[in-house]
Design a protein around this motif. Structure first.
Motif, PDB file in Angstrom:
ATOM      1  N   ARG A   9       7.902 -22.641  22.789  1.00 58.77           N
ATOM      2  CA  ARG A   9       8.713 -23.378  23.764  1.00 58.77           C
ATOM      3  C   ARG A   9      10.181 -23.213  23.420  1.00 58.77           C
ATOM      4  O   ARG A   9      10.577 -23.398  22.276  1.00 58.77           O
ATOM      5  CB  ARG A   9       8.341 -24.851  23.788  1.00 58.77           C
ATOM      6  CG  ARG A   9       6.987 -25.062  24.440  1.00 58.77           C
ATOM      7  CD  ARG A   9       6.690 -26.500  24.777  1.00 58.77           C
ATOM      8  NE  ARG A   9       7.598 -27.172  25.670  1.00 58.77           N
ATOM      9  CZ  ARG A   9       7.601 -27.063  26.998  1.00 58.77           C
ATOM     10  NH1 ARG A   9       6.739 -26.277  27.581  1.00 58.77           N
ATOM     11  NH2 ARG A   9       8.451 -27.736  27.733  1.00 58.77           N
ATOM     12  N   ARG A  13      10.899 -24.385  28.779  1.00 63.09           N
ATOM     13  CA  ARG A  13      10.107 -23.228  29.182  1.00 63.09           C
ATOM     14  C   ARG A  13       9.091 -22.834  28.107  1.00 63.09           C
ATOM     15  O   ARG A  13       9.395 -22.819  26.922  1.00 63.09           O
ATOM     16  CB  ARG A  13      11.051 -22.065  29.440  1.00 63.09           C
ATOM     17  CG  ARG A  13      10.366 -20.850  29.944  1.00 63.09           C
ATOM     18  CD  ARG A  13      11.387 -19.833  30.349  1.00 63.09           C
ATOM     19  NE  ARG A  13      10.866 -19.213  31.537  1.00 63.09           N
ATOM     20  CZ  ARG A  13      11.564 -18.548  32.397  1.00 63.09           C
ATOM     21  NH1 ARG A  13      12.855 -18.456  32.258  1.00 63.09           N
ATOM     22  NH2 ARG A  13      11.010 -17.978  33.418  1.00 63.09           N
ATOM     23  N   GLY A  40       7.039 -14.786  29.921  1.00 62.31           N
ATOM     24  CA  GLY A  40       7.551 -16.113  30.235  1.00 62.31           C
ATOM     25  C   GLY A  40       7.026 -16.694  31.518  1.00 62.31           C
ATOM     26  O   GLY A  40       7.270 -17.852  31.825  1.00 62.31           O
ATOM     27  N   GLU A  91      10.906 -14.126  34.793  1.00 58.75           N
ATOM     28  CA  GLU A  91      10.305 -14.518  36.073  1.00 58.75           C
ATOM     29  C   GLU A  91      10.112 -13.328  37.016  1.00 58.75           C
ATOM     30  O   GLU A  91       9.383 -13.424  38.003  1.00 58.75           O
ATOM     31  CB  GLU A  91      11.156 -15.601  36.754  1.00 58.75           C
ATOM     32  CG  GLU A  91      12.530 -15.148  37.178  1.00 58.75           C
ATOM     33  CD  GLU A  91      13.554 -15.041  36.036  1.00 58.75           C
ATOM     34  OE1 GLU A  91      14.592 -14.398  36.274  1.00 58.75           O
ATOM     35  OE2 GLU A  91      13.315 -15.559  34.919  1.00 58.75           O
TER      36      GLU A  91
END
Length: 141
Positions: A9, A13, A40, A91
């Motif tokens: 972490r 996130r 991620g 992402e």
């Protein structure tokens, strides 16, 4: 054999990572090298990859058999944080963001590892001299 993914972490996130022990051939020497991969946003997201060359021993000869270096969660956190600040977009869907030696090695270092391209590009620079220099610098020699 099943791959073990570990969690990390950073802020709010969650990242998952995997490290695989490999070996990078030098000039007659074998060096322990760890291929680190981090995600991620799931396994279909853009992966981060860093090949970490161990600098744990004063001389690399024979180190493959005796070097027990493996990245800690603090090492993985440092690699991940660095990559996030240097263009990695976890992402993003697909692909791999690679921390390459020519682009990132001068600006990033871990106490026990150096970035290397030797696993991806066997004909790149021999890692032996870098390993010896890093070890000597670390131990004040």
């Amino acid at each position: 054999m099943r791959t073990r993914l570990r969690q990390l972490r950073i802020d709010a996130r969650t990242f998952v990572w995997h490290a695989e022990i490999r070996h990078a051939q030098g000039s007659g020497d074998c060096h322990r090298c760890i291929r680190l991969r981090v995600w991620g946003a799931g396994k279909t997201s853009q992966a981060l990859q860093a090949d970490l060359l161990s600098v744990a021993w004063p001389a690399p000869w024979g180190a493959c058999a005796t070097d027990g270096s493996y990245p800690t969660s603090a090492d993985v956190r440092a690699v991940t944080s660095y990559a996030l600040g240097h263009g990695w977009q976890p992402e993003r869907r697909g692909g791999t963001f690679v921390l390459t030696e020519p682009e990132h090695a001068a600006g990033f270092a871990l106490p026990d590892f150096l970035l290397t391209d030797r696993l991806r590009t066997p004909e790149c620079a021999d890692p032996t001299l870098r390993v010896v220099r890093a070890y000597e610098h670390r131990h004040g020699r």
